[in-house]
Design a protein around this motif. Structure first.
Motif, PDB file in Angstrom:
ATOM      1  N   THR A 199      41.134  35.775  24.015  1.00 19.18           N
ATOM      2  CA  THR A 199      42.267  35.530  24.632  1.00 19.18           C
ATOM      3  C   THR A 199      42.095  35.132  26.031  1.00 19.18           C
ATOM      4  N   GLU A 200      43.243  34.795  26.754  1.00 21.45           N
ATOM      5  CA  GLU A 200      43.037  34.316  28.224  1.00 21.45           C
ATOM      6  C   GLU A 200      42.070  35.239  28.866  1.00 21.45           C
ATOM      7  N   LYS A 201      42.199  36.718  28.608  1.00 20.45           N
ATOM      8  CA  LYS A 201      41.464  37.597  29.666  1.00 20.45           C
ATOM      9  C   LYS A 201      40.454  38.579  28.876  1.00 20.45           C
ATOM     10  N   TYR A 202      40.023  37.746  27.694  1.00 20.65           N
ATOM     11  CA  TYR A 202      38.923  38.632  27.047  1.00 20.65           C
ATOM     12  C   TYR A 202      38.131  37.494  26.518  1.00 20.65           C
ATOM     13  N   TYR A 203      36.884  37.711  26.647  1.00 27.90           N
ATOM     14  CA  TYR A 203      35.794  36.715  25.725  1.00 27.90           C
ATOM     15  C   TYR A 203      34.688  37.717  25.269  1.00 27.90           C
ATOM     16  N   LEU A 204      33.915  36.962  24.277  1.00 31.07           N
ATOM     17  CA  LEU A 204      33.108  37.800  23.752  1.00 31.07           C
ATOM     18  C   LEU A 204      31.602  36.969  23.691  1.00 31.07           C
ATOM     19  N   VAL A 205      30.750  37.713  23.859  1.00 27.97           N
ATOM     20  CA  VAL A 205      29.411  37.422  23.938  1.00 27.97           C
ATOM     21  C   VAL A 205      28.566  37.474  22.616  1.00 27.97           C
ATOM     22  N   ILE A 206      28.139  36.442  22.060  1.00 28.07           N
ATOM     23  CA  ILE A 206      27.415  36.569  20.793  1.00 28.07           C
ATOM     24  C   ILE A 206      26.234  35.906  20.630  1.00 28.07           C
ATOM     25  N   PRO A 207      25.296  36.534  20.168  1.00 28.62           N
ATOM     26  CA  PRO A 207      23.955  35.971  19.753  1.00 28.62           C
ATOM     27  C   PRO A 207      24.133  34.477  19.009  1.00 28.62           C
ATOM     28  N   ASP A 208      23.189  33.772  19.750  1.00 29.48           N
ATOM     29  CA  ASP A 208      23.047  32.239  19.565  1.00 29.48           C
ATOM     30  C   ASP A 208      22.358  32.025  18.339  1.00 29.48           C
ATOM     31  N   GLN A 209      23.322  32.189  17.072  1.00 28.12           N
ATOM     32  CA  GLN A 209      22.374  32.138  15.764  1.00 28.12           C
ATOM     33  C   GLN A 209      23.195  31.430  14.892  1.00 28.12           C
ATOM     34  N   PRO A 210      22.464  30.347  13.965  1.00 32.84           N
ATOM     35  CA  PRO A 210      23.411  29.405  13.249  1.00 32.84           C
ATOM     36  C   PRO A 210      24.364  30.259  12.506  1.00 32.84           C
ATOM     37  N   GLN A 211      24.329  31.252  11.963  1.00 30.35           N
ATOM     38  CA  GLN A 211      25.236  32.070  11.023  1.00 30.35           C
ATOM     39  C   GLN A 211      26.343  32.743  11.904  1.00 30.35           C
ATOM     40  N   LYS A 212      26.074  32.938  13.135  1.00 28.61           N
ATOM     41  CA  LYS A 212      27.093  33.466  14.104  1.00 28.61           C
ATOM     42  C   LYS A 212      27.907  32.464  14.693  1.00 28.61           C
ATOM     43  N   ARG A 213      27.425  31.258  14.900  1.00 32.01           N
ATOM     44  CA  ARG A 213      27.925  30.120  15.312  1.00 32.01           C
ATOM     45  C   ARG A 213      29.186  29.500  14.196  1.00 32.01           C
ATOM     46  N   ARG A 214      28.638  29.695  12.742  1.00 29.09           N
ATOM     47  CA  ARG A 214      29.759  29.640  11.791  1.00 29.09           C
ATOM     48  C   ARG A 214      30.772  30.698  11.536  1.00 29.09           C
ATOM     49  N   ASP A 215      30.234  31.612  12.013  1.00 30.57           N
ATOM     50  CA  ASP A 215      31.225  32.806  11.731  1.00 30.57           C
ATOM     51  C   ASP A 215      32.321  32.764  12.999  1.00 30.57           C
ATOM     52  N   TYR A 216      32.139  32.321  14.119  1.00 25.69           N
ATOM     53  CA  TYR A 216      33.031  32.406  15.174  1.00 25.69           C
ATOM     54  C   TYR A 216      33.452  31.082  15.490  1.00 25.69           C
ATOM     55  N   LYS A 217      33.101  29.938  14.563  1.00 28.88           N
ATOM     56  CA  LYS A 217      33.664  28.616  15.086  1.00 28.88           C
ATOM     57  C   LYS A 217      35.309  28.718  14.816  1.00 28.88           C
ATOM     58  N   SER A 218      35.948  27.988  15.665  1.00 28.64           N
ATOM     59  CA  SER A 218      37.112  27.739  15.983  1.00 28.64           C
ATOM     60  C   SER A 218      37.518  26.440  16.188  1.00 28.64           C
ATOM     61  N   SER A 219      38.840  26.053  15.387  1.00 31.73           N
ATOM     62  CA  SER A 219      38.832  24.619  15.538  1.00 31.73           C
ATOM     63  C   SER A 219      39.668  24.522  16.942  1.00 31.73           C
ATOM     64  N   SER A 220      40.291  25.363  17.567  1.00 29.26           N
ATOM     65  CA  SER A 220      41.105  25.348  18.705  1.00 29.26           C
ATOM     66  C   SER A 220      40.406  25.281  20.050  1.00 29.26           C
ATOM     67  N   GLN A 221      39.402  26.288  20.169  1.00 24.36           N
ATOM     68  CA  GLN A 221      38.787  26.325  21.471  1.00 24.36           C
ATOM     69  C   GLN A 221      37.213  26.726  21.105  1.00 24.36           C
ATOM     70  N   ASP A 222      36.303  26.123  21.602  1.00 25.70           N
ATOM     71  CA  ASP A 222      35.101  26.668  21.529  1.00 25.70           C
ATOM     72  C   ASP A 222      34.307  26.930  22.803  1.00 25.70           C
ATOM     73  N   ASP A 223      35.024  26.710  24.068  1.00 28.55           N
ATOM     74  CA  ASP A 223      34.339  26.973  25.310  1.00 28.55           C
ATOM     75  C   ASP A 223      35.197  27.709  25.975  1.00 28.55           C
ATOM     76  N   LEU A 224      34.526  28.524  26.893  1.00 29.61           N
ATOM     77  CA  LEU A 224      35.373  29.342  27.790  1.00 29.61           C
ATOM     78  C   LEU A 224      35.762  28.580  29.118  1.00 29.61           C
ATOM     79  N   SER A 225      36.908  28.764  29.463  1.00 24.05           N
ATOM     80  CA  SER A 225      37.507  27.883  30.491  1.00 24.05           C
ATOM     81  C   SER A 225      37.848  28.903  31.519  1.00 24.05           C
TER      82      SER A 225
END
Length: 107
Positions: free
Chosen positions: A60-86
């Motif tokens: 959300t605007e106030k929460y961000y998630l730290v995720i291990p950089d693994q191919p499967q995790k990238r696929r699991d967390y991929k979003s069409s709307s926003q991929d980078d933290l702003s």
């Protein structure tokens, strides 16, 4: 920042930016050593992410998630709307405050 626990660094950045950091259950916290002098907020996050082999995903605007950089995790967390933290809402003094907080988190 010599030999700090990675979660402390991420949490400090989040706290000073008014954000809450949450972690994927598979994120392995380990000690890292980083220098975050003369860099923007985005650069600081990128440096810490690279050092921890992780990526950051806004939830959300106030929460961000730290995720291990693994191919499967990238696929699991991929979003069409926003991929980078702003951090567009941060002012220059906020970034200075974050960097100061990180320097003081050495203890």
């Amino acid at each position: 920042m010599p030999n700090q626990e990675a979660k402390i660094i991420f949490d400090t950045i989040g706290k000073l930016a008014g954000l809450t950091v949450i972690y994927d259950p598979d994120f392995l916290a380990r000690r890292i050593s980083v220098e975050l002098n003369n860099c923007t907020m985005e650069q600081a996050l990128e440096i810490v992410s690279l050092e921890t082999k992780a990526f950051v995903k806004p939830v959300t605007e106030k929460y961000y998630l730290v995720i291990p950089d693994q191919p499967q995790k990238r696929r699991d967390y991929k979003s069409s709307s926003q991929d980078d933290l702003s951090f567009e809402h941060l002012q220059p003094q906020d970034i200075t405050e974050i960097m100061t907080g990180l320097r003081h988190a050495r203890t």
